[in-house]
Design an enzyme around this catalytic site. Structure first.
Site, PDB file in Angstrom:
ATOM      1  N   HIS A 547       0.814  -1.219   0.000  1.00 41.14           N
ATOM      2  CA  HIS A 547       0.000   0.000   0.000  1.00 41.14           C
ATOM      3  C   HIS A 547       0.847   1.269   0.000  1.00 41.14           C
ATOM      4  O   HIS A 547       0.335   2.377  -0.220  1.00 41.14           O
ATOM      5  CB  HIS A 547      -0.923  -0.006   1.217  1.00 41.14           C
ATOM      6  CG  HIS A 547      -2.206   0.747   0.998  1.00 41.14           C
ATOM      7  ND1 HIS A 547      -2.375   1.649  -0.011  1.00 41.14           N
ATOM      8  CD2 HIS A 547      -3.389   0.733   1.685  1.00 41.14           C
ATOM      9  CE1 HIS A 547      -3.592   2.168   0.044  1.00 41.14           C
ATOM     10  NE2 HIS A 547      -4.227   1.623   1.067  1.00 41.14           N
ATOM     11  N   ASP A 551      -2.363   1.936  -4.462  1.00 40.95           N
ATOM     12  CA  ASP A 551      -3.593   2.275  -3.747  1.00 40.95           C
ATOM     13  C   ASP A 551      -4.662   1.205  -4.017  1.00 40.95           C
ATOM     14  O   ASP A 551      -4.557   0.427  -4.971  1.00 40.95           O
ATOM     15  CB  ASP A 551      -4.112   3.643  -4.186  1.00 40.95           C
ATOM     16  CG  ASP A 551      -3.205   4.762  -3.720  1.00 40.95           C
ATOM     17  OD1 ASP A 551      -2.535   4.583  -2.668  1.00 40.95           O
ATOM     18  OD2 ASP A 551      -3.159   5.807  -4.393  1.00 40.95           O
TER      19      ASP A 551
END
Length: 577
Positions: A547, A551
């Site tokens: 992450h 995204d």
């Protein structure tokens, strides 16, 4: 002259290795290219062969020690081999005063130095990392016969596999050191091969003890049984000459007795069976206590278990009616030998664990899952698989379709095919798709890499996947074939899992998990019937990602692209339809 054994380069990214096991001890003789030690790296476990023949005079790195590439591991003296010749006089002197075969097995070792001096030793090779011994099940040649290099010489059984051992050189089989049904450790001498035409020397070696016994009085067979009695009891045995002919038959059957001490290590000759035979009996449902062994000393052989299993099958039809009424649907489970054990963690298991912990602690990992209808692909595969296998020489599994769709989507979504360079504070977006394929092997999960997968078609991906998986399971994969992945795919559904939250490997930002394909009712939009319920082949795709760079929207877009490619199923041209 002393020859140094050093740790070779085992791959572009491998800088060090750990010595896991020495296959030879100091003072032992080794042959050129004979496996000398086992080394484990963070990529692969491998054997290091001896660079020259001679005596292993010094071991510089102990087991479980880690050294860098190029470090000295041991020293071999490739000179006259004096340490090997030293025992020879001792062996020669022993028969001189005694003039009889003290232990019945003594002729074999006595012949060994002679064969070693004039011929080539046949040794039990390393047959796998966890294999330490093997049982000779059948000799394909007899003493005195001619053999050619690489010609099958004998059959050996281990707890993993039955295999043939080829002759290391051409010549005459002078001596068989390890008989059938005997078990020897890896590296042990099995036989001696001499130059062609040396056949008479072979019988002479075994026959040497016989003439040595014949000069003594006729009761020479009697000392053969009580070998420790030496020559002293031989003299008193002369008056017993009339009785000697009667016991004479007794020593004859006693001849196999010297062979039985090998299984005697297991306390009880008939009770000892090799791990392979025990496994075969468990798989066949044969109770070893009810099997009469036909091997030496009553040892149970593989053929005995097979015969017992066949006999049980023939007797089964009579009693089949009753069990058939309530057949069990549960799988037959075997109790694992690891149950209740405490064992040392293998080096490969440690490496996998360290890498997974490093990945979890160094990344912000998250998983996104989508459901995909692959009915069209499964129908397409079923229609093309037979012709594909004949044309390409490899089976057409669903896996190449997933790999093809994944690499096509990576070209449109490079953020998933990237690497974070933490030290430089930069991001590298790769211009090639090197796909790591997770393979479930005996040693643990390994990920060989399909280099340039984005340039391959379905057939190319299928061939490369089969080739790499085969190398992993045969323990022939190289470190270079395990490195360089930019993205990884794991088929967690191959064992029935619906989906898994797979862990992103170090130096990557994404890994795609493929779940099991199952048939279930799904609402579809039919062109004529509108919305209706149909049975479809469905699977889950799980993308785990870092992450810090990827995204949730990036992950969803990538998975949606893969889903669209799979459901469109436009692969007819690539598979020959």
């Amino acid at each position: 002259m002393a020859v140094s054994v050093s740790l070779p380069a085992l791959g572009e990214s491998v800088t060090e290795g750990t010595v896991t096991r020495w296959l030879k001890a100091e003072g032992e003789r080794v042959e050129a290219d004979e496996p000398l030690l086992e080394v484990s790296t963070d990529k692969v476990d491998t054997e290091i062969p001896a660079p020259a023949a001679g005596i292993l005079t010094s071991i510089k790195v102990a087991e479980d020690e880690t050294v860098e590439v190029g470090a000295e591991l041991a020293v071999i003296d490739d000179g006259t081999g004096a340490p090997a010749a030293a025992p020879a006089p001792a062996a020669a002197e022993a028969p001189a005063p005694a003039a009889q075969p003290e232990p019945a097995a003594a002729p074999a070792p006595a012949a060994a130095p002679a064969g070693g001096a004039e011929g080539t030793d046949v040794v039990l090779p390393a047959l796998g990392e966890s294999v330490t011994e093997g049982t000779v099940t059948r000799w394909l040649k007899e003493v005195g016969e001619e053999v050619s290099a690489d010609e099958p010489l004998l059959e050996v059984s281990t707890d993993k596999v039955d295999t043939e051992i080829p002759a290391p050189a051409s010549g005459t089989l002078l001596e068989i050191v390890v008989g059938e049904d005997e078990t020897a450790e890896v590296g042990a001498k099995l036989a001696v091969i001499g130059a062609k035409g040396a056949a008479p020397a072979a019988p002479a070696a075994p026959a040497a003890p016989a003439p040595a016994a014949e000069p003594t009085p006729a009761p020479a067979p009697a000392p053969a049984a009580p070998a420790p009695a030496a020559a002293a009891p031989a003299a008193p045995a002369a008056p017993a000459a009339p009785a000697a002919p009667a016991p004479a038959p007794a020593p004859a059957p006693a001849a196999p007795a010297p062979v039985t001490p090998a299984p005697a290590a297991g306390e009880g000759e008939g009770a000892y069976v090799t791990p392979l035979v025990r496994k075969l009996a468990a798989e066949s449902g044969v109770d070893l206590a009810t099997v009469k062994g036909t091997g030496v000393g009553g040892r149970i052989r593989k053929q005995d278990v097979i015969a017992a299993a066949e006999a049980a099958k023939q007797a089964a039809p009579a009693a089949a009616a009753a069990p058939a009424a309530a057949p069990s649907k549960a799988p037959a489970l075997e109790v694992s030998p690891l149950r209740g054990q405490t064992v040392k963690m293998p080096r490969m298991r440690k490496v996998i664990g360290d890498n997974m912990m490093k990945a979890l602690h160094g990344q912000a990992q998250l998983t996104t899952v989508v459901e995909v209808d692959i009915t069209a692909i499964m129908r397409m595969r079923n229609k093309a698989k037979d012709a594909f296998a004949q044309r390409e020489g490899v089976k057409l599994s669903p896996m190449p379709f997933f790999v093809k769709a994944a690499v096509q989507a990576l070209k449109a979504h490079p953020v998933v095919n990237a690497r974070i360079n933490e030290d430089e504070g930069t991001i590298t977006y790769f211009d090639t798709e090197n796909i790591g394929i997770a393979v479930d092997a005996e040693k643990g999960l390994m990920t060989p890499v399909i280099k340039g997968a984005g340039d391959l078609n379905i057939a190319g991906i299928a061939r490369k996947t089969a080739e790499l998986a085969g190398k992993v399971r045969a323990n022939k994969i190289t470190p270079d074939e395990l490195s360089g992945a930019t993205f990884t795919i794991s088929n967690t559904g191959s064992r029935g899992a619906l989906f898994d939250t797979v862990i992103v490997p170090p130096n990557q930002v994404g890994i795609l998990g493929i779940g099991a394909t199952v048939k279930r009712p799904v609402v579809i939009n039919h062109p004529d019937l509108g919305e209706t319920i149909a049975v479809r082949d469905m699977t889950y795709l799980a993308l785990s990602y870092d992450h810090r760079l990827v995204d949730g929207a990036d992950a969803a877009r990538y998975l949606t692209t893969v889903k669209q490619i799979l459901e469109a199923a436009e692969f007819e041209t690539e598979i020959g339809l």
